[in-house]
Design a protein around this motif. Structure first.
Motif, short mmCIF file in Angstrom:
data_model
loop_
_atom_site.label_atom_id
_atom_site.label_comp_id
_atom_site.label_asym_id
_atom_site.label_seq_id
_atom_site.Cartn_x
_atom_site.Cartn_y
_atom_site.Cartn_z
N LEU A 276 52.37 122.88 -52.84
CA LEU A 276 53.23 123.33 -53.93
C LEU A 276 54.64 123.66 -53.43
N ARG A 277 54.74 124.00 -52.13
CA ARG A 277 56.04 124.35 -51.56
C ARG A 277 56.74 123.14 -50.94
N ALA A 278 56.11 121.97 -51.04
CA ALA A 278 56.70 120.77 -50.44
C ALA A 278 57.91 120.30 -51.24
N ASN A 279 58.82 119.64 -50.56
CA ASN A 279 59.98 119.02 -51.21
C ASN A 279 59.50 117.85 -52.06
N ARG A 280 59.91 117.82 -53.32
CA ARG A 280 59.46 116.75 -54.22
C ARG A 280 60.61 115.77 -54.46
N ILE A 281 60.38 114.52 -54.11
CA ILE A 281 61.37 113.46 -54.32
C ILE A 281 60.89 112.60 -55.49
N GLN B 207 66.37 115.04 -39.88
CA GLN B 207 66.91 115.11 -38.52
C GLN B 207 67.49 116.48 -38.20
N GLU B 208 68.09 117.10 -39.21
CA GLU B 208 68.69 118.41 -39.01
C GLU B 208 67.63 119.53 -38.93
N GLY B 209 66.39 119.19 -39.21
CA GLY B 209 65.34 120.20 -39.16
C GLY B 209 65.29 121.09 -40.38
N ASP B 210 65.81 120.59 -41.51
CA ASP B 210 65.78 121.35 -42.75
C ASP B 210 64.33 121.63 -43.12
N LYS B 211 63.96 122.90 -43.23
CA LYS B 211 62.57 123.28 -43.47
C LYS B 211 62.06 122.76 -44.81
N LEU B 212 62.95 122.65 -45.81
CA LEU B 212 62.52 122.14 -47.10
C LEU B 212 62.04 120.69 -46.98
N TYR B 213 62.71 119.93 -46.13
CA TYR B 213 62.40 118.50 -45.99
C TYR B 213 61.33 118.24 -44.92
N GLN B 214 60.83 119.29 -44.30
CA GLN B 214 59.80 119.09 -43.27
C GLN B 214 58.53 118.50 -43.89
N THR B 215 58.24 118.90 -45.12
CA THR B 215 57.11 118.34 -45.86
C THR B 215 57.63 117.82 -47.19
N SER B 216 57.53 116.51 -47.40
CA SER B 216 58.08 115.90 -48.61
C SER B 216 57.03 115.06 -49.34
#
Length: 367
Positions: free
Chosen positions: A195-200, A31-40
């Motif tokens: 490779l740059r996506a946020n990994r959960i 929701q905050e638009g964190d670029k790291l979390y844009q692609t998870s």
């Protein structure tokens, strides 16, 4: 009180333990638009709760008026599916201020603000204009894809998604898959963007949280569950999300059909065989079937040695292979969340009773 446990795949259980904080943090970052979390990328073994977590996040965001959520299936035409779902949600949320002109394309009517001279644009352009219009209205889009694999459809979609990112469209992407499939995706020449996506990573649940949850839920049902049997129950699950739900479900059903009001270790033992057989059938059969011959050999050696912690040197002795050979398969099995490195030079099974399952498989294969 109905049985509060849900050993089904894909649905969000009522007792979504130890993942709620993770879900809330992810929702907040998106929701905050964190670029790291844009692609998870959410990944974990079968039964670890990947789909449930993604469903919880998508459901929460869809309840906001400034978010639209699109859930995709890999077999479909992804761009067509996005457009169709967006149109339906635009209608449901009555986002009609700038989306009132109907453009017919491939039999699908899209509500967009495209001018008449632009109506001949291709389908990609129509979708991108739709996303631009939504952004102007302050509406963001979350796209989710479950059970991802490196398919031609996904490769094509990721190319479109990279363009969406470059054009700064208000789009976020969340995908879930098995560790092996996620690894293949990130190593695909076309999909290196991921490779740059946020990994959960869905690691095992905390055993103390499982113990507390069992005590709370059985108490609410009118049953007595003291510390020792509660800890025993938690240990049987090994922190595996599906195992937590399944064991609780079986015990609840057992108590409902008996006169017992106190849950003891003997009560747990009464359902363990059924618990293991369902785990074997619903989860381990598919996991084992997806392994390579060398990976199976490594795991079978572990099962033969036995014990909670197994020395790498012992596995090498059984297989008569050097350490550098074994390290390749050890790393693959750790990445697949089947085993875990517990200490320097030691490994253990990460999945509950998986060693027992392997012993049965070896016996079957020897007959």
């Amino acid at each position: 009180m109905k049985n509060p446990f849900s050993p089904s795949f894909g649905s969000v259980p009522d007792n979504f333990i130890d993942r709620q904080l993770l879900a809330q943090e992810t929702i907040r970052k998106i929701q905050e638009g964190d670029k790291l979390y844009q692609t998870s990328l959410i990944y974990g073994q079968r039964g670890s709760g990947k789909t449930a977590l993604m469903t919880e996040i998508a459901k929460a965001l869809s309840q906001h008026t400034d978010w639209l959520v699109v859930n995709l299936i890999l077999e479909s035409d992804l761009i067509l599916s996005i457009s169709s779902q967006l149109q339906n949600q635009i209608n449901q949320k009555k986002l009609t201020a700038k989306l009132d002109l109907k453009v017919s394309f491939l039999g699908l009517e899209l509500g967009t603000s495209l001018s008449a001279e632009k109506q001949s644009l291709d389908y990609q352009a129509i979708l991108f204009n739709l996303l631009r219009d939504l952004k102007k209205q302050g509406v963001q889009v979350l796209i989710t894809i479950d059970e991802i694999k490196a398919t031609p459809e996904l490769r094509k979609f990721i190319s479109y998604y990279q363009l969406m990112i470059r054009e700064d469209l208000a789009v976020a992407l969340m995908m879930a898959g098995l560790p092996k499939n996620v690894s293949e995706l990130q190593n695909d020449d076309v999909l290196t963007f991921l490779l740059r996506a946020n990994r959960i990573v869905l690691n095992p649940l905390d055993l103390m949280i499982i113990k507390d949850s069992y005590q709370m839920l059985f108490k609410q049902g009118g049953y007595k569950l003291e510390l020792k049997p509660a800890l025993y129950m938690a240990k049987q699950t090994a922190g595996f999300a599906y195992a937590f739900q399944l064991l609780g479900y079986l015990l609840w059903d057992h108590l409902e059909t008996s006169t017992e009001t106190t849950l003891t270790i003997a009560t747990v033992d009464a359902v363990l065989e059924e618990f293991h057989q369902i785990l074997y059938r619903n989860v381990y059969l598919r996991i084992y079937g997806s392994l390579t011959v060398k990976e199976k050999e490594y795991l079978q050696a572990m099962a033969q040695i036995g014990g909670d912690q197994i020395k790498n040197a012992q596995i090498g002795a059984v297989l008569q292979k050097p350490a550098n050979y074994l390290s390749v398969y050890r790393r693959k099995l750790i990445d697949s969340q089947i085993i875990v490195a517990t200490d320097y030079g030691y490994v253990s099974f990460l999945l509950p009773a998986f060693g027992n399952y392997l012993e049965e498989q070896m016996l079957l294969e020897s007959l």
